[in-house]
Design a protein around this motif. Structure first.
Motif, PDB file in Angstrom:
ATOM      1  N   ALA A 245      -4.672  41.446  19.334  1.00 58.37           N
ATOM      2  CA  ALA A 245      -5.378  40.188  19.042  1.00 58.37           C
ATOM      3  C   ALA A 245      -6.605  40.460  18.177  1.00 58.37           C
ATOM      4  O   ALA A 245      -6.915  39.692  17.251  1.00 58.37           O
ATOM      5  N   ALA A 246      -7.311  41.554  18.471  1.00 62.36           N
ATOM      6  CA  ALA A 246      -8.473  41.925  17.662  1.00 62.36           C
ATOM      7  C   ALA A 246      -8.050  42.267  16.235  1.00 62.36           C
ATOM      8  O   ALA A 246      -8.755  41.940  15.270  1.00 62.36           O
ATOM      9  N   ASP A 247      -6.880  42.892  16.094  1.00 67.24           N
ATOM     10  CA  ASP A 247      -6.366  43.222  14.762  1.00 67.24           C
ATOM     11  C   ASP A 247      -6.006  41.950  13.995  1.00 67.24           C
ATOM     12  O   ASP A 247      -6.243  41.848  12.782  1.00 67.24           O
ATOM     13  N   ILE A 248      -5.439  40.966  14.696  1.00 65.46           N
ATOM     14  CA  ILE A 248      -5.115  39.684  14.060  1.00 65.46           C
ATOM     15  C   ILE A 248      -6.376  39.018  13.547  1.00 65.46           C
ATOM     16  O   ILE A 248      -6.424  38.497  12.415  1.00 65.46           O
ATOM     17  N   ASP A 249      -7.429  39.016  14.361  1.00 68.72           N
ATOM     18  CA  ASP A 249      -8.706  38.441  13.938  1.00 68.72           C
ATOM     19  C   ASP A 249      -9.256  39.180  12.723  1.00 68.72           C
ATOM     20  O   ASP A 249      -9.826  38.573  11.806  1.00 68.72           O
ATOM     21  N   LYS A 250      -9.095  40.492  12.709  1.00 70.77           N
ATOM     22  CA  LYS A 250      -9.574  41.300  11.588  1.00 70.77           C
ATOM     23  C   LYS A 250      -8.816  40.953  10.306  1.00 70.77           C
ATOM     24  O   LYS A 250      -9.417  40.818   9.226  1.00 70.77           O
ATOM     25  N   GLN A 251      -7.492  40.792  10.426  1.00 71.13           N
ATOM     26  CA  GLN A 251      -6.682  40.436   9.261  1.00 71.13           C
ATOM     27  C   GLN A 251      -7.069  39.055   8.735  1.00 71.13           C
ATOM     28  O   GLN A 251      -7.153  38.839   7.519  1.00 71.13           O
ATOM     29  N   LEU A 252      -7.311  38.113   9.652  1.00 69.11           N
ATOM     30  CA  LEU A 252      -7.694  36.754   9.249  1.00 69.11           C
ATOM     31  C   LEU A 252      -9.043  36.764   8.543  1.00 69.11           C
ATOM     32  O   LEU A 252      -9.220  36.094   7.521  1.00 69.11           O
ATOM     33  N   ALA A 253      -9.997  37.503   9.089  1.00 70.51           N
ATOM     34  CA  ALA A 253     -11.333  37.557   8.477  1.00 70.51           C
ATOM     35  C   ALA A 253     -11.261  38.133   7.065  1.00 70.51           C
ATOM     36  O   ALA A 253     -11.901  37.601   6.133  1.00 70.51           O
ATOM     37  N   ALA A 254     -10.482  39.195   6.888  1.00 66.80           N
ATOM     38  CA  ALA A 254     -10.355  39.806   5.568  1.00 66.80           C
ATOM     39  C   ALA A 254      -9.669  38.862   4.581  1.00 66.80           C
ATOM     40  O   ALA A 254     -10.097  38.739   3.422  1.00 66.80           O
ATOM     41  N   LYS A 255      -8.619  38.171   5.031  1.00 68.56           N
ATOM     42  CA  LYS A 255      -7.892  37.260   4.146  1.00 68.56           C
ATOM     43  C   LYS A 255      -8.748  36.052   3.801  1.00 68.56           C
ATOM     44  O   LYS A 255      -8.749  35.593   2.635  1.00 68.56           O
ATOM     45  N   SER A 256      -9.483  35.515   4.755  1.00 66.37           N
ATOM     46  CA  SER A 256     -10.342  34.361   4.494  1.00 66.37           C
ATOM     47  C   SER A 256     -11.431  34.722   3.491  1.00 66.37           C
ATOM     48  O   SER A 256     -11.749  33.922   2.593  1.00 66.37           O
ATOM     49  N   LYS A 257     -11.983  35.914   3.626  1.00 65.40           N
ATOM     50  CA  LYS A 257     -13.001  36.367   2.674  1.00 65.40           C
ATOM     51  C   LYS A 257     -12.411  36.488   1.279  1.00 65.40           C
ATOM     52  O   LYS A 257     -13.045  36.121   0.271  1.00 65.40           O
ATOM     53  N   GLU A 258     -11.179  37.005   1.195  1.00 67.14           N
ATOM     54  CA  GLU A 258     -10.510  37.127  -0.110  1.00 67.14           C
ATOM     55  C   GLU A 258     -10.233  35.760  -0.739  1.00 67.14           C
ATOM     56  O   GLU A 258     -10.437  35.562  -1.934  1.00 67.14           O
ATOM     57  N   LEU A 259      -9.789  34.807   0.099  1.00 72.00           N
ATOM     58  CA  LEU A 259      -9.423  33.492  -0.410  1.00 72.00           C
ATOM     59  C   LEU A 259     -10.628  32.647  -0.823  1.00 72.00           C
ATOM     60  O   LEU A 259     -10.616  31.972  -1.858  1.00 72.00           O
ATOM     61  N   LEU A 260     -11.670  32.709  -0.014  1.00 67.00           N
ATOM     62  CA  LEU A 260     -12.848  31.855  -0.271  1.00 67.00           C
ATOM     63  C   LEU A 260     -13.831  32.497  -1.243  1.00 67.00           C
ATOM     64  O   LEU A 260     -14.711  31.834  -1.762  1.00 67.00           O
ATOM     65  N   GLY A 261     -13.680  33.804  -1.448  1.00 67.67           N
ATOM     66  CA  GLY A 261     -14.562  34.483  -2.391  1.00 67.67           C
ATOM     67  C   GLY A 261     -15.944  34.755  -1.873  1.00 67.67           C
ATOM     68  O   GLY A 261     -16.319  34.398  -0.787  1.00 67.67           O
TER      69      GLY A 261
END
Length: 261
Positions: A245-261
């Motif tokens: 679950a912590a890894d999922i949160d980590k993946q989401l945070a990284a992807k959101s940062k990439e998408l939103l800039g």
């Protein structure tokens, strides 16, 4: 009676001096570190050590919870209960599927590779777009999909492109599908970030199902095993799920940062 009054008159000056001294003397402040303690009934207004009761703060409790002992069971010793290696593989597969979703469906810049795995539903089943048509980059602003090998699937492919999460507006011209490359807007970025959140929530739902199925299997094996052993195995499974679950949160945070800039 007269004698008592005479004694009182004699003591009055002494009492007056004592009151004056107490009124003029500075207050002595005692500092109590840790908490503000209540005053015990019938005692002086200064709290006595025996009356102090320390309360753990929420932050301290959370820290203590996070520092709970980790479980590390040798999977070979509990194979007759459950295969922890298989449970770990199933949980890891959830994260891998999420990463694949992010790669295929949440690309800011539209490219030919981004269209490869768009699923097209036909009468014969579901197929990736790159198995039905030839995808090429006509120009930086236009992608072409040649459906001449499966012309009957042109309409379905056009619909799949339009209904994807990539903000596409394809147009069919015979067996050729023209896909203009959309401009990257702030609204488009925010929509992709919302989709990323939805994908991560679905991944967590899948993770909970894997954990729940594993715990149910462990509970069925209670006979012939001590309660402590069963409890440790359940704790190990929960610990594995928490890590994923912590890894999922980590993946989401990284992807959101990439998408939103």
């Amino acid at each position: 009676m007269i004698m008592a009054l005479n004694h009182l008159n004699l003591l009055r000056p002494l009492l007056s001096q004592s009151l004056v001294r107490h009124a003029s003397s500075p207050l002595k402040v005692t500092s109590w570190v840790g908490c503000r303690s209540p005053v015990c009934p019938g005692t002086s207004p200064h709290p006595a050590p025996a009356c102090i009761r320390l309360y753990a703060t929420k932050k301290a409790k959370a820290k203590a919870k996070g520092q709970s002992a980790k479980v590390n069971i040798n999977s070979a010793l509990v194979e007759d209960i459950i295969s922890l290696d298989e449970v770990k593989q199933e949980m890891t597969a959830v994260v891998d599927a999420l990463k694949d979703e992010f790669t295929r469906n949440l690309s800011i810049r539209t490219s030919t590779g981004a269209l490869d795995h768009i699923v097209v539903t036909t009468q014969d089943g579901k197929f990736p777009l790159n198995q039905l048509g030839q995808i090429s980059m006509k120009s930086p602003q236009l992608i072409m999909v040649n459906m001449s090998s499966f012309p009957e699937a042109t309409a379905a492919a056009t619909r799949a492109l339009r209904e994807s999460s990539m903000n596409l507006n394809p147009e069919a011209d015979g067996t050729i599908i023209k896909v203009p490359v959309p401009k990257v807007t702030r609204e488009h970025r925010e929509n992709l970030a919302k989709l990323a959140k939805q994908f991560s929530n679905k991944a967590k739902d899948s993770l909970r199902r894997v954990r729940s199925n594993a715990v149910s299997q462990v509970k069925k094996a209670k006979e012939g095993h001590s309660e402590d052993t069963i409890r440790l195995v359940e704790k190990q499974i929960q610990q594995m799920a928490d890590n994923i679950a912590a890894d999922i949160d980590k993946q989401l945070a990284a992807k959101s940062k990439e998408l939103l800039g």
